[in-house]
Motif scaffolding. Structure first.
Motif, mmCIF file in Angstrom:
data_model
loop_
_atom_site.group_PDB
_atom_site.id
_atom_site.type_symbol
_atom_site.label_atom_id
_atom_site.label_comp_id
_atom_site.label_asym_id
_atom_site.label_seq_id
_atom_site.Cartn_x
_atom_site.Cartn_y
_atom_site.Cartn_z
ATOM 1 N N LEU A 93 0.854 -1.184 0.000
ATOM 2 C CA LEU A 93 0.000 0.000 0.000
ATOM 3 C C LEU A 93 0.894 1.239 0.000
ATOM 4 N N PHE A 94 1.050 1.873 -1.164
ATOM 5 C CA PHE A 94 1.930 3.032 -1.294
ATOM 6 C C PHE A 94 1.321 4.295 -0.697
ATOM 7 N N CYS A 95 0.097 4.607 -1.109
ATOM 8 C CA CYS A 95 -0.555 5.842 -0.673
ATOM 9 C C CYS A 95 -2.041 5.735 -0.990
ATOM 10 N N GLU A 96 -2.813 6.760 -0.605
ATOM 11 C CA GLU A 96 -4.251 6.720 -0.851
ATOM 12 C C GLU A 96 -4.537 6.715 -2.358
ATOM 13 N N PRO A 97 -5.433 5.828 -2.810
ATOM 14 C CA PRO A 97 -5.749 5.740 -4.238
ATOM 15 C C PRO A 97 -6.798 6.767 -4.645
ATOM 16 N N MET A 98 -7.080 6.814 -5.937
ATOM 17 C CA MET A 98 -8.102 7.727 -6.445
ATOM 18 C C MET A 98 -9.503 7.142 -6.240
ATOM 19 N N GLN A 99 -9.693 5.881 -6.590
ATOM 20 C CA GLN A 99 -11.006 5.230 -6.501
ATOM 21 C C GLN A 99 -10.979 4.241 -5.336
ATOM 22 N N TRP A 100 -11.353 4.752 -4.162
ATOM 23 C CA TRP A 100 -11.255 3.951 -2.960
ATOM 24 C C TRP A 100 -12.081 2.681 -3.047
ATOM 25 N N GLU A 101 -13.276 2.761 -3.578
ATOM 26 C CA GLU A 101 -14.167 1.583 -3.573
ATOM 27 C C GLU A 101 -13.563 0.431 -4.360
ATOM 28 N N THR A 102 -12.917 0.734 -5.491
ATOM 29 C CA THR A 102 -12.289 -0.310 -6.299
ATOM 30 C C THR A 102 -11.123 -0.941 -5.546
ATOM 31 N N HIS A 103 -10.260 -0.131 -4.984
ATOM 32 C CA HIS A 103 -9.086 -0.646 -4.283
ATOM 33 C C HIS A 103 -9.488 -1.437 -3.034
ATOM 34 N N LEU A 104 -10.444 -0.922 -2.271
ATOM 35 C CA LEU A 104 -10.894 -1.642 -1.078
ATOM 36 C C LEU A 104 -11.481 -3.004 -1.459
ATOM 37 N N GLN A 105 -12.324 -3.030 -2.481
ATOM 38 C CA GLN A 105 -12.956 -4.281 -2.898
ATOM 39 C C GLN A 105 -11.930 -5.305 -3.352
ATOM 40 N N LEU A 106 -11.011 -4.895 -4.230
ATOM 41 C CA LEU A 106 -10.068 -5.848 -4.803
ATOM 42 C C LEU A 106 -9.018 -6.306 -3.786
ATOM 43 N N ILE A 107 -8.606 -5.426 -2.899
ATOM 44 C CA ILE A 107 -7.662 -5.847 -1.857
ATOM 45 C C ILE A 107 -8.313 -6.880 -0.940
ATOM 46 N N ILE A 108 -9.565 -6.650 -0.560
ATOM 47 C CA ILE A 108 -10.284 -7.633 0.266
ATOM 48 C C ILE A 108 -10.417 -8.950 -0.482
ATOM 49 N N GLY A 138 -5.872 11.366 4.695
ATOM 50 C CA GLY A 138 -4.633 10.783 4.211
ATOM 51 C C GLY A 138 -4.758 9.281 4.039
ATOM 52 N N HIS A 139 -3.613 8.641 3.786
ATOM 53 C CA HIS A 139 -3.607 7.196 3.557
ATOM 54 C C HIS A 139 -4.069 6.426 4.785
ATOM 55 N N GLY A 140 -3.835 6.997 5.965
ATOM 56 C CA GLY A 140 -4.263 6.326 7.187
ATOM 57 C C GLY A 140 -5.771 6.123 7.248
ATOM 58 N N ILE A 141 -6.541 7.052 6.689
ATOM 59 C CA ILE A 141 -7.996 6.895 6.644
ATOM 60 C C ILE A 141 -8.378 5.741 5.730
ATOM 61 N N PHE A 142 -7.696 5.657 4.571
ATOM 62 C CA PHE A 142 -7.952 4.539 3.654
ATOM 63 C C PHE A 142 -7.634 3.208 4.332
ATOM 64 N N VAL A 143 -6.484 3.145 5.004
ATOM 65 C CA VAL A 143 -6.082 1.908 5.681
ATOM 66 C C VAL A 143 -7.054 1.579 6.811
ATOM 67 N N LEU A 144 -7.549 2.598 7.505
ATOM 68 C CA LEU A 144 -8.528 2.378 8.571
ATOM 69 C C LEU A 144 -9.800 1.744 8.007
ATOM 70 N N CYS A 145 -10.225 2.206 6.849
ATOM 71 C CA CYS A 145 -11.384 1.596 6.184
ATOM 72 C C CYS A 145 -11.106 0.135 5.858
ATOM 73 N N LEU A 146 -9.927 -0.141 5.323
ATOM 74 C CA LEU A 146 -9.559 -1.512 4.954
ATOM 75 C C LEU A 146 -9.542 -2.417 6.183
ATOM 76 N N GLU A 147 -8.959 -1.942 7.273
ATOM 77 C CA GLU A 147 -8.894 -2.730 8.506
ATOM 78 C C GLU A 147 -10.300 -3.084 9.004
ATOM 79 N N ASN A 148 -11.186 -2.111 9.011
ATOM 80 C CA ASN A 148 -12.522 -2.339 9.548
ATOM 81 C C ASN A 148 -13.368 -3.231 8.652
ATOM 82 N N ILE A 149 -13.195 -3.121 7.340
ATOM 83 C CA ILE A 149 -13.914 -4.010 6.425
ATOM 84 C C ILE A 149 -13.464 -5.450 6.633
ATOM 85 N N TYR A 150 -12.135 -5.651 6.706
ATOM 86 C CA TYR A 150 -11.616 -7.005 6.909
ATOM 87 C C TYR A 150 -12.097 -7.579 8.241
#
Length: 327
Positions: free
Chosen positions: A187-202, A244-256
């Motif tokens: 995970l380099f940094c926050e992406p442009m399309q969060w929904e796509t990245h969150l879905q595919l990473i999960i 920032g990227h921490g918000i994106f990662v926080l979303c990923l953590e909670n979804i998982y």
């Protein structure tokens, strides 16, 4: 502004000490006859300290000119340490050169992902990279040899990305897709399309790196995840900090966690204020000193940056932090 004033103060103090400690001409280094060898290095943040978004701080140029000798060289080793991860080091160096009006090389720049150059055990793995900007170029510049981008993954499995109805494929491809098994996620940094990245990473996490299969059972621990930059917020031109990227990662953590009932684990966490990041920055400082022929040990690092106390709801505070290592 306070950070820049602190930087100017450091520069003035350095000049005074260098004048006092100046040895006879016979003891000065060739090419550095106007100064003695420095005993410290500077680690300087960028966002919110030198620039706000793309707008330079008014005192930035003035502060850095105090750190240059008559040849246009830095009188002390300087590394710009940023949690940004959306470009390669040379691009950031070019931006800083324009902002500060002094020549900055890529060897003086440390991005959030830069320490991954040390972790060669990942370089030959098939890695999925998330972020924005030239992610393929970034990954290759660090040393990765087998890189999968989100665009490549989405193109191979278009039916996995269903949130944006305008990008939905009409029909699935009738041909089976041959796709390598993903061995790690970077995970380099926050992406442009969060929904796509969150879905595919999960999808990749739940299928142990093979999103084309149907998961029979959860593999846990999951495949390695490396996060570069955990900043919740960052300072741009807006009156309040931005996600920032921490918000994106926080979303990923909670979804998982919500889906599996288990915690998302990180193999590595990089970026300020991780210890790995400052150790790598110290290596860059020492490399600069060695390149200039400065033999005197660098035993103190001054970190110029900003401290934001979101948990207390306080406004952004700028301060000078001092990290010392006695030789």
């Amino acid at each position: 502004m306070r950070a820049l004033l602190a930087l100017s103060s450091v520069a003035r103090t350095a000049l005074r000490r260098l004048r006092k400690e100046r040895p006879p001409a016979s003891r000065t280094l060739a090419g550095d006859t106007a100064q003695t060898q420095p005993y410290f290095g500077l680690l300087v943040d960028i966002d919110g300290v030198l620039v706000r978004g793309k707008t330079p701080m008014p005192a930035a140029r003035k502060a850095f000119k105090k750190l240059m000798n008559v040849k246009g060289e830095f009188i002390v080793p300087v590394v710009f340490v940023t949690n940004s991860g959306n470009c390669v080091r040379q691009t950031k160096a070019d931006q800083l050169t324009q902002v500060l009006g002094v020549p900055i090389s890529q060897d003086q720049v440390m991005m959030a992902h830069s320490p991954l150059r040390m972790f060669r055990r990942y370089h030959d793995k098939c890695v999925l990279v998330s972020g924005q900007g030239p992610v393929m170029d970034i990954a290759k510049s660090i040393g990765f040899t087998h890189v999968i981008t989100m665009e490549m993954l989405r193109e191979a499995f278009p039916l996995l990305d269903m949130m944006d109805h305008d990008r939905k494929p009409a029909l699935a491809s009738p041909k089976p897709v041959k796709f390598p098994n993903i061995e790690a996620i970077i995970l380099f940094c926050e992406p442009m399309q969060w929904e796509t990245h969150l879905q595919l990473i999960i999808d990749v996490l739940l299928t142990a790196g093979n999103p084309d299969c149907v998961p029979r059972q959860l593999l846990y621990p999951h495949i390695p995840v490396v996060a570069c930059n955990m900043d919740l917020m960052w300072v741009a031109e807006g009156k309040t900090p931005r996600f920032g990227h921490g918000i994106f990662v926080l979303c990923l953590e909670n979804i998982y966690k919500k889906i599996t009932g288990k915690d998302l684990k990180y193999e590595l966490v990089l970026g300020k204020p991780s210890e790995i990041t400052y150790h790598y920055a110290e290596c860059l400082i020492r490399a600069q000193a060695a390149e200039r022929g400065w033999l005197k040990p660098i035993h103190t690092l001054y970190a110029i940056g900003s401290l934001r106390r979101e948990q207390e709801g306080a406004s952004s505070l700028e301060k000078t932090a001092i990290f010392s290592e006695n030789q």
